[in-house]
Every structure is written in structure tokens, then in C-alpha cells.
Design a protein around this motif. Structure first.
Motif, mmCIF file in Angstrom:
data_model
loop_
_atom_site.group_PDB
_atom_site.id
_atom_site.type_symbol
_atom_site.label_atom_id
_atom_site.label_comp_id
_atom_site.label_asym_id
_atom_site.label_seq_id
_atom_site.Cartn_x
_atom_site.Cartn_y
_atom_site.Cartn_z
ATOM 1 N N ARG A 115 40.858 59.559 43.014
ATOM 2 C CA ARG A 115 40.566 58.323 42.290
ATOM 3 C C ARG A 115 40.899 58.438 40.797
ATOM 4 O O ARG A 115 41.325 57.462 40.179
ATOM 5 C CB ARG A 115 39.087 57.959 42.432
ATOM 6 C CG ARG A 115 38.643 57.732 43.853
ATOM 7 C CD ARG A 115 37.223 57.161 43.915
ATOM 8 N NE ARG A 115 36.216 58.051 43.341
ATOM 9 C CZ ARG A 115 35.416 57.715 42.334
ATOM 10 N NH1 ARG A 115 35.507 56.505 41.780
ATOM 11 N NH2 ARG A 115 34.522 58.582 41.879
ATOM 12 N N PHE A 116 40.677 59.606 40.220
ATOM 13 C CA PHE A 116 40.919 59.820 38.800
ATOM 14 C C PHE A 116 42.159 60.697 38.617
ATOM 15 O O PHE A 116 42.417 61.598 39.414
ATOM 16 C CB PHE A 116 39.732 60.529 38.154
ATOM 17 C CG PHE A 116 38.476 59.710 38.028
ATOM 18 C CD1 PHE A 116 38.313 58.491 38.674
ATOM 19 C CD2 PHE A 116 37.417 60.172 37.253
ATOM 20 C CE1 PHE A 116 37.157 57.748 38.569
ATOM 21 C CE2 PHE A 116 36.251 59.440 37.126
ATOM 22 C CZ PHE A 116 36.120 58.238 37.795
ATOM 23 N N THR A 117 42.876 60.458 37.533
ATOM 24 C CA THR A 117 44.035 61.277 37.189
ATOM 25 C C THR A 117 43.993 61.618 35.708
ATOM 26 O O THR A 117 43.921 60.721 34.864
ATOM 27 C CB THR A 117 45.345 60.548 37.500
ATOM 28 O OG1 THR A 117 45.383 60.192 38.886
ATOM 29 C CG2 THR A 117 46.547 61.440 37.188
ATOM 30 N N ILE A 118 44.047 62.904 35.408
ATOM 31 C CA ILE A 118 44.101 63.355 34.015
ATOM 32 C C ILE A 118 45.548 63.661 33.672
ATOM 33 O O ILE A 118 46.301 64.204 34.487
ATOM 34 C CB ILE A 118 43.198 64.587 33.785
ATOM 35 C CG1 ILE A 118 43.117 64.925 32.301
ATOM 36 C CG2 ILE A 118 43.646 65.790 34.607
ATOM 37 C CD1 ILE A 118 42.056 65.979 31.966
ATOM 38 N N SER A 119 45.949 63.281 32.464
ATOM 39 C CA SER A 119 47.308 63.558 32.015
ATOM 40 C C SER A 119 47.287 63.836 30.516
ATOM 41 O O SER A 119 46.313 63.521 29.827
ATOM 42 C CB SER A 119 48.238 62.394 32.341
ATOM 43 O OG SER A 119 47.801 61.210 31.700
ATOM 44 N N LYS A 120 48.390 64.394 30.049
ATOM 45 C CA LYS A 120 48.428 64.878 28.657
ATOM 46 C C LYS A 120 49.799 64.553 28.084
ATOM 47 O O LYS A 120 50.814 64.857 28.703
ATOM 48 C CB LYS A 120 48.180 66.388 28.701
ATOM 49 C CG LYS A 120 47.931 67.121 27.417
ATOM 50 C CD LYS A 120 47.560 68.564 27.755
ATOM 51 C CE LYS A 120 47.121 69.336 26.531
ATOM 52 N NZ LYS A 120 48.203 70.120 25.957
ATOM 53 N N ASP A 121 49.822 63.924 26.935
ATOM 54 C CA ASP A 121 51.068 63.614 26.241
ATOM 55 C C ASP A 121 51.094 64.438 24.959
ATOM 56 O O ASP A 121 50.465 64.071 23.963
ATOM 57 C CB ASP A 121 51.145 62.112 25.942
ATOM 58 C CG ASP A 121 52.490 61.696 25.378
ATOM 59 O OD1 ASP A 121 53.160 62.556 24.759
ATOM 60 O OD2 ASP A 121 52.854 60.526 25.537
ATOM 61 N N ASN A 122 51.805 65.563 25.007
ATOM 62 C CA ASN A 122 51.818 66.457 23.850
ATOM 63 C C ASN A 122 52.483 65.811 22.636
ATOM 64 O O ASN A 122 52.120 66.102 21.492
ATOM 65 C CB ASN A 122 52.501 67.769 24.200
ATOM 66 C CG ASN A 122 51.614 68.684 25.033
ATOM 67 O OD1 ASN A 122 50.387 68.532 25.057
ATOM 68 N ND2 ASN A 122 52.215 69.626 25.730
ATOM 69 N N HIS A 180 43.737 63.565 19.704
ATOM 70 C CA HIS A 180 43.441 64.902 19.170
ATOM 71 C C HIS A 180 44.128 65.064 17.817
ATOM 72 O O HIS A 180 45.318 64.716 17.679
ATOM 73 C CB HIS A 180 43.948 65.926 20.178
ATOM 74 C CG HIS A 180 43.826 67.366 19.790
ATOM 75 N ND1 HIS A 180 44.644 67.966 18.852
ATOM 76 C CD2 HIS A 180 43.001 68.339 20.234
ATOM 77 C CE1 HIS A 180 44.324 69.232 18.741
ATOM 78 N NE2 HIS A 180 43.328 69.490 19.569
ATOM 79 N N SER A 181 43.419 65.589 16.836
ATOM 80 C CA SER A 181 44.019 65.878 15.535
ATOM 81 C C SER A 181 43.393 67.147 14.962
ATOM 82 O O SER A 181 42.317 67.568 15.398
ATOM 83 C CB SER A 181 43.824 64.712 14.568
ATOM 84 O OG SER A 181 42.449 64.471 14.345
ATOM 85 N N GLY A 182 44.091 67.769 14.003
ATOM 86 C CA GLY A 182 43.551 68.947 13.342
ATOM 87 C C GLY A 182 43.958 70.261 13.962
ATOM 88 O O GLY A 182 43.425 71.306 13.598
ATOM 89 N N GLY A 183 44.893 70.229 14.890
ATOM 90 C CA GLY A 183 45.353 71.452 15.528
ATOM 91 C C GLY A 183 46.634 71.190 16.286
ATOM 92 O O GLY A 183 47.055 70.042 16.406
ATOM 93 N N THR A 184 47.240 72.236 16.800
ATOM 94 C CA THR A 184 48.457 72.091 17.585
ATOM 95 C C THR A 184 48.062 71.723 19.009
ATOM 96 O O THR A 184 47.605 72.568 19.776
ATOM 97 C CB THR A 184 49.273 73.393 17.578
ATOM 98 O OG1 THR A 184 49.554 73.763 16.226
ATOM 99 C CG2 THR A 184 50.566 73.200 18.342
ATOM 100 N N PHE A 185 48.235 70.465 19.351
ATOM 101 C CA PHE A 185 47.706 69.922 20.605
ATOM 102 C C PHE A 185 48.189 70.709 21.818
ATOM 103 O O PHE A 185 47.434 70.922 22.772
ATOM 104 C CB PHE A 185 48.099 68.453 20.726
ATOM 105 C CG PHE A 185 47.540 67.755 21.930
ATOM 106 C CD1 PHE A 185 48.380 67.236 22.908
ATOM 107 C CD2 PHE A 185 46.172 67.612 22.092
ATOM 108 C CE1 PHE A 185 47.878 66.590 24.018
ATOM 109 C CE2 PHE A 185 45.640 66.963 23.200
ATOM 110 C CZ PHE A 185 46.497 66.452 24.163
#
Length: 127
Positions: free
Chosen positions: A67-74, A24-29
């Protein structure tokens, strides 16, 4: 303007694993809830998973739960989708989406709720 770039798709045998990434780019994630959608040939685009801007709340489509896992690295402005025990019916183009949200726990499941979209990455699961 937000820009989303997916990567990590490919061809895998049934039962295998893949990890999708979306930069992600162009904003505050940290201000964005993030989602993954997919579209198989001849089918409508469908919700797969979402994660709140805080990263605390997640939501999944029933067929991918466990089966699926969503994660986020700010810190890296990246959202991930770890996919295990893949099935041929998981074959689709996977899209990353971003929703600028004032609500810390928001996890939208509808396509129209999101503001920005990536170009998609192909996932093919062979039987």
C-alpha cells in the motif's frame, strides 16, 4: 546540522491516497538512509518504511506492504512516502528521519538508529 521538513499530510477518506514529502537540508542527502515513522494517539512511535542512501533497498512494516511506497530523489534532497488504500488505522503523526550511513544498503528500522528528525505531519483517515 541536518534539517528535515515534512509536508503533504491531511484528511482523507478510507481507501484514498496521500503523498508525504520530506525535504532534507544541511548535509549531503545521498549519504543518508531515510525513514518514516508514525505515532498514533496513545501508542508508541512505530517504524513505517525506510530506504537506503542509494535508494536501491527499501523496507516496510508488514501492515503497509503493498500500500505504501518510499522513494528518494537525491537531486531534490527529498524523500517521499506514497500512501494508497489508506485505512483508519493509518491515522497518526508521520515523522521523517535521516541516518548518516557508511553502508549503501542500510535501512534502519529502529527510532534510535536515526540522527535527525522532522517535526511531523498529521495524517487522518476517516471511515
Amino acid at each position: 546540522q541536518v534539517r528535515l521538513v515534512e509536508s503533504g499530510g491531511g484528511l482523507v477518506q478510507a481507501g484514498g491516497s496521500l503523498r508525504l514529502s520530506c525535504a532534507h537540508s544541511g548535509g549531503t542527502f545521498s549519504s543518508y538512509a531515510m525513514g518514516w515513522f508514525r505515532q498514533a494517539p496513545g501508542k508508541e512511535r512505530e517504524f513505517v518504511a525506510a530506504i537506503s542512501r542509494s535508494g536501491v533497498v527499501t523496507r516496510y512494516q508488514d501492515s503497509v506492504k503493498g500500500r505504501f511506497t518510499i522513494s528518494k530523489d537525491n537531486a531534490k534532497s527529498t524523500v517521499f512516502l506514497a500512501m494508497n488504500s489508506l485505512k483508519p488505522e493509518d491515522t497518526a503523526v508521520y515523522y521523517c528521519a535521516a541516518d548518516y550511513s557508511i553502508y549503501a544498503s542500510s535501512t534502519p528500522t529502529t527510532w534510535s538508529a536515526y540522527d535527525s528528525w522532522g517535526q511531523g505531519t498529521q495524517v487522518t483517515v476517516s471511515s
